[in-house]
Design a protein around this motif. Structure first.
Motif, PDB file in Angstrom:
ATOM      1  N   HIS A 178       9.613 -13.776 -16.921  1.00 51.02           N
ATOM      2  CA  HIS A 178       8.938 -12.632 -16.255  1.00 51.02           C
ATOM      3  C   HIS A 178      10.223 -11.557 -16.262  1.00 51.02           C
ATOM      4  N   GLU A 217      13.728 -13.245  -8.469  1.00 55.85           N
ATOM      5  CA  GLU A 217      12.844 -12.188  -8.243  1.00 55.85           C
ATOM      6  C   GLU A 217      12.037 -12.807  -6.740  1.00 55.85           C
ATOM      7  N   ARG A 270       6.252 -20.840 -11.208  1.00 59.56           N
ATOM      8  CA  ARG A 270       7.248 -19.583 -11.538  1.00 59.56           C
ATOM      9  C   ARG A 270       8.318 -19.877 -10.418  1.00 59.56           C
ATOM     10  N   HIS A 293      12.091  -7.650 -15.360  1.00 63.65           N
ATOM     11  CA  HIS A 293      12.145  -6.579 -14.944  1.00 63.65           C
ATOM     12  C   HIS A 293      13.575  -6.437 -15.352  1.00 63.65           C
TER      13      HIS A 293
HETATM   14 ZN    ZN Z   1       7.911  -8.995 -11.050  1.00 59.38          ZN
END
Ligand code: ZN
Ligand code: KMH
Length: 272
Positions: A46, A226, A222, A48
């Motif tokens: 995932h 983050e 997950r 960013h």
């Molecule tokens: Zn995110």
């Protein structure tokens, strides 16, 4: 038991190098982190991105740099870009990296308080992002922080914007959203439409217990900086991979094989 898809949210938009010195920021650092995570059993990143000074960014050029570097270092890993961005980011900027046509992207299903901020997801913007994902052939991961958001997925499906089976990510433990109380995950799972896939991302101290609960309940998991920067209370994790490796060990113990990226593509219905 069914394979578990391990996702790692390696960077996020809120975590800082000051609090987590091992946070990957540059494309090179992110590529290294992705490779280590893949070796540890992760099949989805995932993503960013940040500018060199650490500021969260939705610049497509920066996403492209990071994606290229990750693909080179960790060939085959699934890259899921964030359309959530940082709190306060404009919806136009949040949508821009979708033009890179990643395999997956996050789609946040509602507005909520997010710590001391408000994470805005106007209904028309959710529709707009879903329509772009459909146009570009991107599989949405439906980010859900509250039970009502889960129930709103059906409306998007009725409009032909997302298709079943849905893939939900329950993000639990954000101050302002549902906490990581185990009963909240039980409740979320009880509301799932038939055939839906789901995973859980526990924030902070909820990361490990919710991951273990999901392994037992048949969900996906997950982890990553983050959502949580610690290995144990007060002990900052050495790497994202350290968090992935721990879940892989527990998954092995409870009889959940860890999905390869190819298996994850099959489970989620990603068509190459
Ligand atoms: Zn995110
Ligand atoms: N940074 C959060 C405000 C997503 O990636 O789609 C939103 C977020 C969700 O991280």
């Amino acid at each position: 038991m069914d394979p578990v898809i391990l996702t790692c949210a390696i960077t996020g938009a809120e975590t800082t190098k000051e609090k987590q010195p091992n946070l990957p920021i540059t494309p090179a650092e992110q590529a290294k982190a992705a490779r280590e995570c893949m070796d540890a059993g992760c099949s989805v990143i995932h993503l960013h991105v940040r500018e060199d000074d650490g500021k969260p960014s939705q610049r497509p050029e920066r996403f492209k740099e990071a994606i290229d570097a990750i693909r080179k270092a960790a060939p085959g890993i699934i890259i899921q870009i964030s359309t959530g961005g940082a709190v306060g980011e404009s919806i136009e900027n949040r949508a821009r990296p979708l033009a890179l046509k990643p395999e997956m992207a996050s789609l946040n299903l509602g507005t909520m308080n997010f710590g001391e901020d408000v994470f805005m997801n106007h209904p028309k913007d959710i529709v707009g992002l879903a329509a772009k994902m459909k146009e570009y052939g991107v599989l949405p991961e439906l980010e859900v922080y509250e039970a009502g958001m889960l129930e709103s997925a059906g409306k998007l499906a009725k409009q032909g914007l997302i298709r079943e089976p849905f893939h939900f990510q329950f993000v639990l433990g954000v101050p302002g959203g549902m906490s990581g109380d185990p009963r909240n995950l039980m409740h979320m799972v009880s509301l799932l439409p038939p055939g839906a896939h789901w995973g859980v991302a526990g924030v902070g101290r909820f990361q490990l217990p919710l991951a273990v609960q999901a392994l037992v309940m048949g969900g996906h998991v997950r982890v990553g900086f983050e959502d949580n920067i610690f290995y144990h209370k007060g002990q900052v994790a050495k790497s994202n991979a350290e968090l992935v490796a721990r879940i892989k060990r527990i998954a092995d113990e409870v009889g959940r094989p860890v999905a390869t990226p190819e298996q994850a593509r099959k489970i989620l219905g990603i068509l190459n």
